[in-house]
Design an enzyme around this catalytic site. Structure first.
Site, PDB file in Angstrom:
ATOM      1  N   GLN C  59      16.408  21.429  88.695  1.00 39.18           N
ATOM      2  CA  GLN C  59      17.541  21.359  89.604  1.00 39.18           C
ATOM      3  C   GLN C  59      18.835  21.723  88.883  1.00 39.18           C
ATOM      4  OE1 GLN C  59      16.426  17.504  92.228  1.00 39.18           O
ATOM      5  NE2 GLN C  59      16.772  17.039  90.093  1.00 39.18           N
ATOM      6  N   GLU C 114      19.512   7.946  90.324  1.00 41.79           N
ATOM      7  CA  GLU C 114      20.886   7.438  90.306  1.00 41.79           C
ATOM      8  C   GLU C 114      20.950   5.957  89.959  1.00 41.79           C
ATOM      9  OE1 GLU C 114      22.625   8.149  94.132  1.00 41.79           O
ATOM     10  OE2 GLU C 114      24.116   6.549  93.866  1.00 41.79           O
ATOM     11  N   ASP C 165       6.799  13.369  87.647  1.00 40.27           N
ATOM     12  CA  ASP C 165       6.648  13.699  89.065  1.00 40.27           C
ATOM     13  C   ASP C 165       6.050  12.491  89.768  1.00 40.27           C
ATOM     14  OD1 ASP C 165       6.223  15.253  91.470  1.00 40.27           O
ATOM     15  OD2 ASP C 165       4.118  15.402  90.860  1.00 40.27           O
ATOM     16  N   ASP C 184      13.081   7.798  97.761  1.00 40.65           N
ATOM     17  CA  ASP C 184      14.531   8.031  97.637  1.00 40.65           C
ATOM     18  C   ASP C 184      14.728   9.415  97.034  1.00 40.65           C
ATOM     19  OD1 ASP C 184      17.271   7.738  97.479  1.00 40.65           O
ATOM     20  OD2 ASP C 184      17.202   6.600  95.603  1.00 40.65           O
TER      21      ASP C 184
END
Lengths: 313, 313, 313, 313
Positions: C59, C114, C165, C184
Site C-alpha cells: 500500500q 492503527e 495476512d 477492520d
C-alpha cells in the site's frame, strides 16, 4: 441577464439586475477552471461563465469567460489563447515574417480558427489574399460568434475561411503559391490532430512547394521556457533547419519600425523593432539546447507536450 | 438559455453535437465549483455548466449543472440543495409534521423558494392551501424555470407564492391560522437574510400566534453532525423549547406508514415509519449537547454557521 | 524513508519558535491534501505537516497532521481514520458484537493496524486475549509511534500484534477459536490488499471455522450513504448472509446500556443503547437495496469502491 | 518547531524503505501547495514534504520539497525561489552590476537570506568582502541547513552574515562604502517587512551615501510581466530615477563575455552577454509604462503586489 449569466438574452423582466447593485462576489470566485500543466503542477482561474463546451471529431473544445483573462479558448484541456494578452502571441507570430518579406500579398494560415492571426495579417496593406484553413468548424463558428475583436477580420473580403486539414488543403492547391505560410496550430499532444503538421516530411513535401520565390514559412513551435523548450521547441527548430534555408533577419530595428509604419494599419500594442530584437535574442540555456538538438520530428518519432488529446490510444 | 451548452436542446445545425459522438471528457471535468466548508476544509465538484448566477438584494445565488449531483442551488456560496438527493431533506422536513397532525389543511412555508417543500406538502391529499413566502424573487423564478421536478407543484392551484419577508407576511395575515408552519430557510450566516427567523421573539410573537389549535411548527435547524451540531442546531432547539410545548411523537412506526398510505400521493423514496424512527433517534453526543445547551437565540445573541452573507459588515 | 519523514524532535535551538508568538496563518492554510472521492468530486483539507509517507509492499501510506481533523491516516489515497472522530467508527464496530456476546474472552482483529479497534476491545473487562493481525508492519509502527491515544492499548499484555495476512494467520491457527472476529479492513479497491477478505469463500472456509460456539463475526463493509451503499455494502451484506446465521439483536436498549456499565471500562463517547438503535435501523433506500441485492462477493466477481491500489494492473 | 518539521535522518530501522521498492505515487501527488497569485488566479504544486514552517516576528516562512521545482522557499504565502531555476534570477540580479563595475571589491546585500545572491557574488574573484544583511534569522538558519547548493558560500570567509534591518545596518556603517549594493528583497506587500526599502527617502538618505565613487546600486523590483509590471515595477524604476544617475550599460556584449571569463569562477548557466542584451531590452508595453510612470514610492504612497503580510492591519 447580461454580463454574468450564460444566456445572451434576458430571460424575462423579473430577472434583470439593477445596474446600481454592487458587483457580486461570493460564489463567483468559486467556479474555477483547472488546467493540469504537468502531473505535479496546475493552475486555476476563476470563471464568470461557460460560454461553450463541445466535443468535435478532433478535439474537446471550450470557451470560457474567465475573471482574470477575459474570454479564453481551451482545446483538449489546454488554454490556447485569452482575450487580455493574445495580442502578444499573435503580433509576434505574424508581423516578423510579413515585415521581413518585401511585398507579401498571399498568405496561408494553417489552423488559426480563432481568427486573431487573420486579424493581424489583414492589417498589412500589402496583403490581398488570406486563406485560413482550420480543421474544426465548431471552433471557427463559436470564435466568430463570441470574439468580437475579430469580427471585422472574419468579414474582410480578402479572407477565405476553409474547413479542412491543412495538409490536404495545401496539397490540393497545386498551382497556388503563397508569400507567407503561417503555422498557427495547437501544440503537438498525443491524440491531438496537430502533430503531423510539425514533421519533416510535411514541411518538405507540402509546405515548401507552396512558397513563392522568397516566400517565408513561420510556425509557432510550443513553449520555449527555461525548461519547457526541451519538450518540442528545439526539435521543431532542428526539423525546420533540415528543410528551409536559414533566413537571417535582414532588416534592422529601425527598418522594422519603418515598415510597420508604412504597411501596418493601426498601432501594434506589443511588437516593434526593439521588442523584436529582444524576443528573438535567445538566452544561453535555450541557445545551447538548440545547438545540441539532433532529433528530427517525424510521424514515427514525434514528441509531445504534456496533455491528452481526444483520440489518444 | 440560448446557444451555449446550458440548453437541453440542440441550438442549430452547425453547433449541434452528433449523437453518436462519445461523451466529452477532458476539459469538462476541469470546471469545478469549490465550496469552503470551513477555513481549512473544502469540497469541489465538477461542473457541466453554469445555468444562472446573480446577485440579488439579499443574496448571491447560483444554479449549476454539476456532474456528480445534477442541478444544484448555491446561495451565498453554500450548496443548499442538489437534484440527486434533495428528496432526503425535503421528505424529512415535510412529512413528519404533516403526518403527526390529524388533518392538516392550511400550510405556510417560510422560504422554500426552490419549490421542493411545496411539492412534498402538496402530495398530502388533506392539504387545500399552501402559502410559500420567499424573500427572493430571482431564486423563485429560476427554480421555476429549471427545476422541472417541481413544475407540477408550482402550477398547483392550491399553492400561493408570495415574495416577501416571512416575518412581515405572517404579521400581515393577522386573521389567518395555519395547521402547519414549515421553516425551510437557509442556515443562519453573518450578513445573510435568514438569521432573524431563528429567534425566540420571532417564534413567540410571530409564528406561534399563527398556528391553529393543535398546529405544528417545524424548522430546519442547520447541520446536526457529530461536531457541526454545536454551531446552531442545539441553540435553535433550545430556543424552540422556550416557546413551544414539546410534542412527543404520538404516532407509532406502523401508524406513520398507514397515514402515508392514506394521505400521501405517490411513494416516498426515503421516509417511512422505520426511517423516521432512526433519524429522529439521536446519538449520545448530540443528545448530551442538547441536554446541556443553555443559549437562547436572539437577534442580539445570534449564532452562525461558517460562511459570508452579502450584507455582512 | 529519511528525506521525507518528519522528526518529532526540534532540530536545533535556533529554530524553535517562541511560545509567545501568535499562531501562524498565511502559507499554513495553503498546504492541502486533496482526495479524489470520485472522478468528479474531491475534498481538500489543510495540512500542518506530513508526519510520514511511504510505499510498502502492499500500500501507499501516509500520516498527516491536518488542521481540521488532527492526525489522519491515509492508505492508497483514501482517508481511513482521523483523530477527531475515529471514536465514532471504532465504538460502533467493536461494542455491538462484544456486548451481544454473553462473555467474550478471545478476540481476533483482521487488520486494525492503527490500534484503535484493539483499544476499544481492550476496554472490555471480559476479554483476556486479543490477536491483531495486520499485513503492513510500517502502518503498525508509525501508528504506535504517533497515535498516543492508542499507546496504552499497544502496551496491554493481553494484546498480541502479528504482522501477517489475516487469511494466512487464521488458517495457521487451526486449533484456536475466537468468541468475536472483527474485520477492520480498508475498503476493497482495485489493486489493494483487502478485497479477498470480503469473499464468500474466505468467510466460509477461513473465518467461520475459527468462531467458537455462539461466536460473532463483524466486519466494516464500506460506505453506506444514500448512494454509496450500492458500491460494496449491499453486496458484502448479501455475501455474509449466505454464510452466517442471521443474528437478530437479542438485547434491548436498556440491556445494552447495562452491559456497557458492567463490562466496559471508561465511558463511551458515542455508542449507547439509544445510539445503537438509531444507527442499526436503516432508512428505506438502503433497506430496499439490501432486500434486492443478489450479488455474492467472490474473487472472480469482486466489487470495488472508487480508488486505485498500489498493485492495480 | 519540533513536531512539524522534518528530519533528514531515518527515524528508525523499521521504517526505512527498501531501496528496491518502486517510487511511491498515489497520495504523494495529492499533497499540494496552493498559492493565490491574485484573487482569481492560483497555482498549485505537488509536495513531497514540508521541510520547515514557521512564523517569525516579521514573516510567515516555509521551505517545501516540491515535486516539480525541488526545494522551494515561501515567504508570506508567496513563492520566492525554487531550486530548479533560482539561478536565472540570481545570475541576472548579481552579474550585470558587478560586471559593469571596473573592480568591485566590497558588496552589500540587503536581504538575500537564502544565500544564493551571496553565492553568485562570491564567484567574482575581485570581491573581497560581502555583507549580507537579512532581518530574519530563522530564514537564514534553515536555508543554511537545507540548501546545500549554498553551503560553500555560507562558509566563505569573505562573507559576513548580519541579522538586522538593512536600513538600520547601512545607517550604522557610517564610515563604510560599498562598490555594489544589491537589493535582494521580497516584493513589497501590505504588512510585510520590505516595502520601506523601496522608497525614495531610503534610497536617497541611506543607500546612496554608502556607495563608493562609481558605485552601483541594483535592486529586484517585482514582477515585470505584460500586466504585472504595473503593480510596483514601473514605480520603483521611476523612484530610482529620481535618486540615482542613470547609468547606460557601457559595456558591449563581447566585453561582458570577456569580463565573465576573466572575473567569474565557474560557468554561468543562464547569463552571458547575449542573454543580457535580450533581457535588458524591454518590450513596447513595458517601455511605454516606464515612460509614462509618474508615481514616486514613499512610505506614505507605497504600492504593493497582491498578498498579505503578517503585520497587515
Amino acid at each position: 441577464m447580461g454580463e454574468i449569466s450564460c444566456s445572451t438574452e434576458p430571460i424575462n423582466g423579473v430577472l434583470s439586475r439593477s445596474s446600481s447593485s454592487p458587483p457580486p462576489s461570493g460564489y463567483r470566485k468559486s467556479c474555477w477552471y483547472e488546467e493540469e500543466i504537468e502531473e505535479n503542477l496546475r493552475w486555476c482561474f476563476a470563471l464568470n461563465s461557460i460560454l461553450h463546451t463541445g466535443s468535435t471529431q478532433y478535439q474537446e473544445i471550450a470557451l470560457f469567460d474567465t475573471k482574470p483573462f477575459g474570454k479564453a479558448l481551451v482545446i483538449d484541456g489546454k488554454l490556447q489563447s485569452a482575450e487580455v494578452d493574445e495580442f502578444v502571441y499573435h503580433e509576434c507570430l505574424v508581423h516578423p515574417p510579413l515585415l521581413n518579406h518585401p511585398n507579401p500579398k498571399a498568405v496561408f494560415i494553417m489552423g488559426g480558427g480563432e481568427g486573431s492571426t487573420a486579424r493581424e495579417i489583414l492589417k498589412h496593406t500589402t496583403v490581398d489574399k488570406v486563406v485560413m484553413c482550420d480543421i474544426d468548424e465548431e471552433v471557427v463558428e463559436f470564435c466568430k460568434e463570441y470574439l468580437v475583436v475579430n469580427t471585422e477580420a472574419f468579414n474582410d473580403p480578402r479572407l477565405d475561411v476553409i474547413i479542412n486539414d491543412a495538409r490536404a488543403e495545401l496539397e490540393k492547391r497545386k498551382e497556388e503559391k503563397f508569400d507567407v505560410i503561417v503555422g498557427d496550430l495547437a501544440d503537438p499532444i498525443e491524440g491531438g490532430p496537430c502533430y503531423k503538421l510539425y514533421t519533416k516530411s510535411f514541411y518538405e513535401s507540402t509546405v515548401k512547394p507552396r512558397l513563392s520565390q522568397g516566400g517565408i514559412f513561420v510556425t509557432q513551435a510550443g513553449p520555449a521556457g527555461i525548461f519547457s523548450h526541451a519538450e518540442v521547441y528545439t526539435c521543431i527548430y532542428n526539423t525546420l533547419r533540415q528543410v528551409f534555408k536559414y533566413s537571417p533577419l535582414e532588416i534592422s530595428c529601425e527598418e522594422m519600425d519603418l515598415r510597420i509604419k508604412q504597411r501596418v494599419e493601426g498601432e501594434n500594442k506589443y511588437l516593434d523593432g526593439t521588442t523584436f530584437s529582444s524576443v528573438s535574442t535567445l538566452n544561453k540555456v535555450v541557445r545551447n539546447s538548440l545547438f545540441n538538438e539532433t532529433h528530427v520530428y517525424t510521424e514515427g518519432a514525434a514528441r509531445f507536450i504534456y496533455g491528452h488529446g481526444k483520440n489518444e490510444l
